[in-house]
Design a protein around this motif. Structure first.
Motif, mmCIF file in Angstrom:
data_model
loop_
_atom_site.group_PDB
_atom_site.id
_atom_site.type_symbol
_atom_site.label_atom_id
_atom_site.label_comp_id
_atom_site.label_asym_id
_atom_site.label_seq_id
_atom_site.Cartn_x
_atom_site.Cartn_y
_atom_site.Cartn_z
ATOM 1 N N THR A 39 40.567 53.888 27.839
ATOM 2 C CA THR A 39 41.892 53.418 28.249
ATOM 3 C C THR A 39 43.037 54.192 27.608
ATOM 4 O O THR A 39 44.173 54.120 28.068
ATOM 5 N N PHE A 40 42.760 54.913 26.531
ATOM 6 C CA PHE A 40 43.851 55.570 25.807
ATOM 7 C C PHE A 40 43.266 56.629 24.879
ATOM 8 O O PHE A 40 42.231 56.403 24.259
ATOM 9 N N GLU A 42 44.421 59.504 21.854
ATOM 10 C CA GLU A 42 45.439 60.053 20.967
ATOM 11 C C GLU A 42 44.958 61.439 20.544
ATOM 12 O O GLU A 42 43.904 61.560 19.923
ATOM 13 N N VAL A 58 41.924 59.868 18.382
ATOM 14 C CA VAL A 58 41.322 58.552 18.572
ATOM 15 C C VAL A 58 41.073 58.335 20.062
ATOM 16 O O VAL A 58 41.893 58.722 20.892
ATOM 17 N N GLU A 60 40.297 55.213 22.617
ATOM 18 C CA GLU A 60 40.176 53.759 22.771
ATOM 19 C C GLU A 60 39.517 53.450 24.103
ATOM 20 O O GLU A 60 39.899 53.987 25.133
ATOM 21 N N SER A 61 38.525 52.568 24.049
ATOM 22 C CA SER A 61 37.964 52.045 25.288
ATOM 23 C C SER A 61 38.250 50.554 25.324
ATOM 24 O O SER A 61 38.826 50.012 24.378
ATOM 25 N N ASP A 84 46.639 61.576 29.425
ATOM 26 C CA ASP A 84 47.470 60.431 29.093
ATOM 27 C C ASP A 84 47.673 59.519 30.307
ATOM 28 O O ASP A 84 47.620 58.303 30.201
ATOM 29 N N PRO A 87 43.262 58.432 31.648
ATOM 30 C CA PRO A 87 42.186 58.470 30.643
ATOM 31 C C PRO A 87 40.802 58.267 31.250
ATOM 32 O O PRO A 87 39.795 58.662 30.664
ATOM 33 N N ARG B 292 51.131 51.904 24.396
ATOM 34 C CA ARG B 292 49.784 51.985 24.948
ATOM 35 C C ARG B 292 48.693 51.878 23.890
ATOM 36 O O ARG B 292 47.511 51.867 24.216
ATOM 37 N N ARG B 296 43.672 45.556 17.676
ATOM 38 C CA ARG B 296 42.291 45.089 17.596
ATOM 39 C C ARG B 296 42.145 44.098 16.455
ATOM 40 O O ARG B 296 42.956 44.070 15.516
ATOM 41 N N ILE B 316 42.994 45.730 26.378
ATOM 42 C CA ILE B 316 43.845 46.116 27.495
ATOM 43 C C ILE B 316 43.666 45.025 28.551
ATOM 44 O O ILE B 316 42.598 44.421 28.642
#
Lengths: 126, 371
Positions: A39-40, A42, A58, A60-61, A84, A87, B292, B296, B316
């Motif tokens: 999802t994101f 970095e 990083v 992120e899921s 971006d 993803p 975004r 957590r 999300i």
């Protein structure tokens, strides 16, 4: 699982495609499958100097946050800015449009510390 | 990795190439096709869940209702036949042993507890057993299949010998699904309409397969625990171990609607009444992140320079415009709707706003709810 034969791999499930002194880097099909829906992301800044196997970002899921390590050291010359906005490309095309960074290598001999496709296949399972 | 118990549907999950993870002592599917696809199926069509890991206890005897009223914060004895009711077992300090659902059947009660608390709850119930109360655990033997989503009723109706529309929200019925006797409840944990089917484990695989085969073309998708967690968080439903624990009370979790202080003595009553009265407790709030970066579990929450709490769940949220949403346990003075807070993520502070929960509310149809 897709493990292209022309790439090099790290034990942390990143791949590198080396073309002269420039390496393109991303995460493997196994890694994206383990992370699930991404999802994101970095990523480091262009111009940053990074050490081999250091933490450079990083991922992120939906379920987890995971560090991104670079399999090779050098200077970041390009990052995939399209990631971006999309993803999910890391899930659908990890070796293509899901690439993450390009590095100008500080020492091409570092590639000797990476795995070939056959050796990576041995560790790419749960 | 193989020490976990398997549900009656284990082989079905393997055949569907689910990713299995240990959860609550069982090997459970966390996802099949992917969490976002499964989430989308439940919000717009329907999803099928294996929840057989949850603890199912049968309570029988003439004293069950009054006995259970002494152990829980919500009312049990006032439940009508075939009614379902959310409830919480607390410790003497008001912390939560578990949050559960009671189902009142004509000749018995079904109590469904969290998988991770099943052993603890079985011990708790037995330790407090008194009067004409008989307890039977079906944990791990009986199956539980949930079908959830706007098309759930329509799909399930084709397999059932009763009119599902006559079952109100938080009520149940005894019926036959493809000829198999089941207890069928209009309950769920997704924020959508849907049903939960309690049935013998050995009959579960055939029903699971029949439902999928008949309705896959209409968008019924098998869904794992990953999607379930996103769905419940969007719907503002607490998850034991996150929004509620042995330390975090139902009052702190915002579940005061379930606390019936008019009941005579029950475990935790004095502590909860005092907490409510003093009103100085830290509490669970909903947070929406400005950017975004996701919040957590365990991330610290700040108001300016002051640490005011921590994140308890975060994800999300596809049904909330792909915003990053979270729950946090924060000090009272940081809990007002609209308060701007900062969440520390990997050493950096990110803006977040306290928002009303639930984050997501489905378009209501003609359904009636009791909670």
């Amino acid at each position: 699982m897709n493990i292209p034969s022309d790439l090099l791999y790290s034990k942390e499930h990143e791949w590198a495609k080396v073309d002269g002194e420039i390496a393109t880097i991303g995460i493997t099909d196994f890694a994206q499958g383990s992370l699930g829906d991404i999802t994101f992301v970095e990523l480091p800044k262009v111009g940053a100097k990074v050490e081999q196997f250091s933490n450079v970002g990083v991922i992120e899921s939906v379920k987890t946050v995971s560090d991104l390590y670079t399999p090779l050291g050098g200077e970041i010359v390009e990052v995939n800015t399209a990631i971006d906005a999309d993803p999910a490309a890391l899930n659908t095309d990890p070796y293509g449009s899901g690439w993450l960074i390009k590095i100008k290598l500080s020492d091409t001999a570092q590639t000797q510390q990476l795995l070939n496709a056959a050796a990576y296949t041995d560790i790419a399972h749960d | 990795m193989t020490s976990e118990r398997r549900t009656a549907l284990h082989e079905e999950h393997l055949a569907l190439h689910a990713r299995m993870v240990p959860f609550g002592g069982f090997s459970m599917p966390v996802q099949y096709e992917g969490i976002l696809k499964e989430h989308d199926a439940v919000r717009h069509r329907a999803g099928l869940f294996d929840l057989s890991h949850m603890g199912q206890f049968i309570l029988e005897g003439s004293d069950v209702a009054t006995w259970a009223d002494g152990l829980t914060i919500n009312e049990v004895a006032t439940m009508k036949p075939f009614q379902a009711r959310y409830n919480i077992f607390c410790n003497a300090n008001g912390g939560a042993h578990d949050d559960v659902i009671f189902y009142r059947l004509p000749d018995r009660w079904l109590l469904v507890v969290n998988a991770s608390n099943a052993d603890k709850m079985w011990a708790h119930l037995n330790a407090h057993r008194s009067g004409d109360v008989r307890l039977r655990s079906l944990h791990g033997d009986a199956a539980l299949i949930a079908i959830q989503g706007p098309l759930a009723l329509e799909m399930l109706q084709k397999h059932v010998d009763i009119d599902l529309a006559t079952i109100k929200y938080y009520f149940c019925a005894e019926a036959k699904v493809d000829g198999v006797p089941v207890t069928l409840a209009r309950t769920g944990y997704t924020g959508e309409d849907g049903f939960e089917l309690f049935l013998p484990g050995d009959r579960a695989p055939a029903i699971w397969r029949a439902l999928l085969a008949a309705h896959e073309g209409e968008g019924l998708a098998p869904c794992g625990l990953g999607a379930r967690d996103v769905l419940r968080l969007e719907a503002g439903m607490p998850l034991y171990g996150h929004e509620m624990t042995e330390e975090i009370t139902p009052v702190q979790a915002g579940l005061t609607w379930a606390l019936k202080l008019a009941k005579p003595e029950f475990i935790g009553k004095a502590a909860l009444a005092k907490q409510l009265e003093e009103d100085s407790y830290s509490r669970i709030v909903g947070l929406k992140m400005a950017g975004r970066v996701g919040a957590r579990e365990g991330y610290p929450v700040f108001s300016g320079d002051v640490r005011v709490g921590e994140i308890r769940s975060g994800s999300i949220a596809p049904a909330v415009g792909n915003a990053n949403i979270a729950t946090a346990l924060v000090a009272k003075n940081a809990a007002t709707i609209g308060t701007n807070l900062q969440v520390e993520v990997r050493g950096e502070r990110h803006d977040a706003t306290v928002v009303t929960m639930p984050f997501y509310k489905r378009q209501k149809t003609e359904r009636k709810g009791d909670r």
